[in-house]
Write a protein that holds these residues in place. Structure first.
Motif, PDB file in Angstrom:
ATOM      1  N   UNK A 104      34.844  30.514  48.988  1.00 17.17           N
ATOM      2  CA  UNK A 104      33.861  31.563  48.742  1.00 17.17           C
ATOM      3  C   UNK A 104      33.331  31.481  47.312  1.00 17.17           C
ATOM      4  N   UNK A 105      34.207  31.252  46.354  1.00 18.72           N
ATOM      5  CA  UNK A 105      33.775  31.157  44.959  1.00 18.72           C
ATOM      6  C   UNK A 105      32.827  29.977  44.763  1.00 18.72           C
ATOM      7  N   UNK A 106      33.150  28.848  45.377  1.00 14.57           N
ATOM      8  CA  UNK A 106      32.250  27.689  45.305  1.00 14.57           C
ATOM      9  C   UNK A 106      30.891  28.050  45.905  1.00 14.57           C
ATOM     10  N   UNK A 148      33.853  37.898  43.652  1.00 12.74           N
ATOM     11  CA  UNK A 148      34.472  36.846  42.837  1.00 12.74           C
ATOM     12  C   UNK A 148      35.414  37.457  41.809  1.00 12.74           C
ATOM     13  N   UNK A 149      35.009  38.591  41.207  1.00 17.06           N
ATOM     14  CA  UNK A 149      35.897  39.278  40.255  1.00 17.06           C
ATOM     15  C   UNK A 149      37.160  39.770  40.954  1.00 17.06           C
ATOM     16  N   UNK A 150      37.023  40.219  42.196  1.00 14.83           N
ATOM     17  CA  UNK A 150      38.180  40.611  42.991  1.00 14.83           C
ATOM     18  C   UNK A 150      39.130  39.421  43.137  1.00 14.83           C
ATOM     19  N   UNK A 151      38.548  38.256  43.420  1.00 16.86           N
ATOM     20  CA  UNK A 151      39.337  37.029  43.567  1.00 16.86           C
ATOM     21  C   UNK A 151      39.992  36.642  42.250  1.00 16.86           C
ATOM     22  N   UNK A 152      39.277  36.856  41.134  1.00 11.61           N
ATOM     23  CA  UNK A 152      39.778  36.396  39.830  1.00 11.61           C
ATOM     24  C   UNK A 152      41.110  37.049  39.459  1.00 11.61           C
ATOM     25  N   UNK A 153      41.441  38.187  40.084  1.00 15.38           N
ATOM     26  CA  UNK A 153      42.736  38.830  39.803  1.00 15.38           C
ATOM     27  C   UNK A 153      43.905  38.022  40.361  1.00 15.38           C
ATOM     28  N   UNK A 154      43.605  37.074  41.261  1.00 13.90           N
ATOM     29  CA  UNK A 154      44.665  36.239  41.844  1.00 13.90           C
ATOM     30  C   UNK A 154      44.903  34.958  41.036  1.00 13.90           C
ATOM     31  N   UNK A 155      44.129  34.776  39.963  1.00 11.57           N
ATOM     32  CA  UNK A 155      44.260  33.566  39.151  1.00 11.57           C
ATOM     33  C   UNK A 155      45.409  33.736  38.156  1.00 11.57           C
ATOM     34  N   UNK A 156      46.310  32.753  38.048  1.00  9.15           N
ATOM     35  CA  UNK A 156      47.401  32.835  37.066  1.00  9.15           C
ATOM     36  C   UNK A 156      46.850  32.855  35.639  1.00  9.15           C
ATOM     37  N   UNK A 157      47.388  33.709  34.790  1.00  5.82           N
ATOM     38  CA  UNK A 157      46.938  33.825  33.397  1.00  5.82           C
ATOM     39  C   UNK A 157      48.137  33.859  32.449  1.00  5.82           C
ATOM     40  N   UNK A 158      47.869  33.473  31.184  1.00 11.41           N
ATOM     41  CA  UNK A 158      48.923  33.524  30.190  1.00 11.41           C
ATOM     42  C   UNK A 158      48.986  34.927  29.565  1.00 11.41           C
ATOM     43  N   UNK A 159      49.789  35.085  28.533  1.00  9.82           N
ATOM     44  CA  UNK A 159      49.992  36.407  27.933  1.00  9.82           C
ATOM     45  C   UNK A 159      48.728  36.963  27.281  1.00  9.82           C
ATOM     46  N   UNK A 160      47.777  36.067  26.937  1.00  6.40           N
ATOM     47  CA  UNK A 160      46.519  36.499  26.340  1.00  6.40           C
ATOM     48  C   UNK A 160      45.418  36.723  27.363  1.00  6.40           C
ATOM     49  N   UNK A 161      45.746  36.569  28.618  1.00  4.88           N
ATOM     50  CA  UNK A 161      44.765  36.794  29.670  1.00  4.88           C
ATOM     51  C   UNK A 161      43.904  35.586  30.000  1.00  4.88           C
ATOM     52  N   UNK A 162      44.203  34.437  29.396  1.00  7.51           N
ATOM     53  CA  UNK A 162      43.413  33.235  29.666  1.00  7.51           C
ATOM     54  C   UNK A 162      43.926  32.519  30.921  1.00  7.51           C
TER      55      UNK A 162
END
Length: 393
Positions: free
Chosen positions: A327-329, A377-391
């Motif tokens: 979907x993101x693609x 897409x922003x809803x999906x972005x919450x499923x992306x692994x991030x580091x302590x700084x949110x990257x």
């Protein structure tokens, strides 16, 4: 955590859209005796609704709501595109005999804008359930597997290209569908066969529509000298047509772009918006921006658009779910292709297709639909692994 850089990029373009909807609508306001803030207020309402929708979607749990919202978009607006053809003129706005907008109180909705988002969801949802787990298929097995999707697309082609006379939207959907086929692992043989069939159908839709043939001939008359100059004389003469009057929209669009120079004439100081470019705040907004803000302004808009597409593709590359990935693609492709088709049209590289610039052109339906796509897409972005700084990791 949602992807804040993506949200910021979209808000930059939506804000510029508000500014330019006021600046570029000067002639239309005077000609139709509207109030000075007529288009600004209407665009503000569209941006506000789009922003609220985008934020609400971004806060939802994708595992619970993503599929429900996507299926609702697909089926509701697919049905509306069919039903719209049978509604009376009191409920449907028709342009040149084509019914494209449904009146809802004081506003009009273009179902095709929302259907595009639903169609991308339908493909990603179905592909992830039925095709991604298959081993390598033979050519005819691929044909059988992909036929249902091609059938749905062909129905959409009839509804959009034939009844709504909007070939540009079909081009965007068709290219997106073809690229997604490649992303899920279709063979190059099937991919090239699909491209050949698509080009043949595209040419057929042009040849059997007199208004499209006239537009192609008009466009060819303006660019033939530059293209034919590299060919042998005899071959060039066989392809040359008698050049008619240059399409005033393209001519004035190019003049507006040229008049902008590097730094532009200044916000509000454009000349070609004063009756030379009709409805410049809609399909020709990039020409209007270039005249007033110059090549520098156009470059910043282009870089912002590329940044948005880049962030969407980056989210796609990091997310683990195949459905979210596809979907993101697809959402990124819809935005990128619409921008490319519009820029090529206003610069005379291709015939004008009437495709709105995502997040910029005046119009409630495409603003709202684009915000829905970004919200998902922003809803999906919450499923992306991030580091302590949110990257993103």
């Amino acid at each position: 955590m949602i992807d804040k850089p993506l949200l910021a990029g979209v808000m930059v373009l939506l804000t510029l859209s508000l500014v330019m909807s006021y600046s570029l609508s000067t002639y239309t306001v005077v000609h139709f005796h509207y109030s000075d803030f007529h288009f600004f207020i209407r665009q503000s309402m569209a941006v506000f609704i789009g922003f609220i929708t985008m934020v609400l979607l971004s806060k939802m749990d994708p595992d619970r709501w993503f599929s429900r919202i996507g299926l609702l978009l697909f089926f509701v607006f697919f049905i509306l595109m069919i039903v719209m053809q049978f509604l009376p003129s009191s409920l449907v706005n028709a342009v040149g005999g084509a019914k494209r907008w449904i009146r809802v109180g004081p506003m009009s909705i273009a179902p095709v804008e929302f259907f595009k988002v639903g169609f991308i969801f339908f493909l990603s949802w179905s592909f992830s359930r039925k095709l991604l787990d298959k081993t390598k298929m033979g050519f005819w097995e691929e044909v059988r597997a992909f036929t249902p999707y091609l059938f749905v697309f062909l129905v959409a082609v009839v509804l959009i290209a034939v009844f709504q006379k909007d070939l540009g939207q079909v081009v965007v959907l068709g290219v997106t569908l073809t690229i997604l086929f490649l992303f899920i692992g279709s063979s190059w043989k099937f991919f090239l066969t699909l491209i050949t069939a698509g080009l043949t159908a595209f040419i057929g839709l042009i040849f059997f529509a007199p208004h499209r043939m006239a537009r192609i001939k008009s466009w060819w008359g303006t660019v033939q000298d530059n293209i034919l100059s590299v060919l042998p004389f005899d071959a060039a003469q066989s392809l040359r047509i008698e050049a008619g009057k240059e399409p005033y929209q393209i001519s004035n669009s190019l003049n507006a772009i040229h008049n902008g120079g590097f730094f532009g004439q200044g916000l509000g100081n454009g000349q070609f918006k004063l009756g030379y470019l009709s409805e410049v705040h809609t399909d020709f907004i990039l020409a209007g921006i270039t005249e007033e803000l110059g090549f520098l302004g156009l470059t910043l808009v282009t870089l912002t658009m590329l940044f948005i597409v880049f962030r969407i593709f980056k989210i796609a590359s990091k997310v683990k779910s195949p459905m979210y990935y596809l979907f993101s693609i697809g959402a990124g492709l819809l935005i990128a292709l619409a921008f490319i088709v519009n820029t090529y049209g206003i610069s005379g590289i291709t015939p004008i297709k009437g495709i709105a610039v995502p997040f910029l052109s005046y119009g409630g339906s495409h603003i709202w639909a684009s915000c829905i796509a970004i919200g998902m897409v922003l809803m999906i972005s919450k499923k992306v692994p991030r580091d302590s700084r949110g990257r993103m990791r």
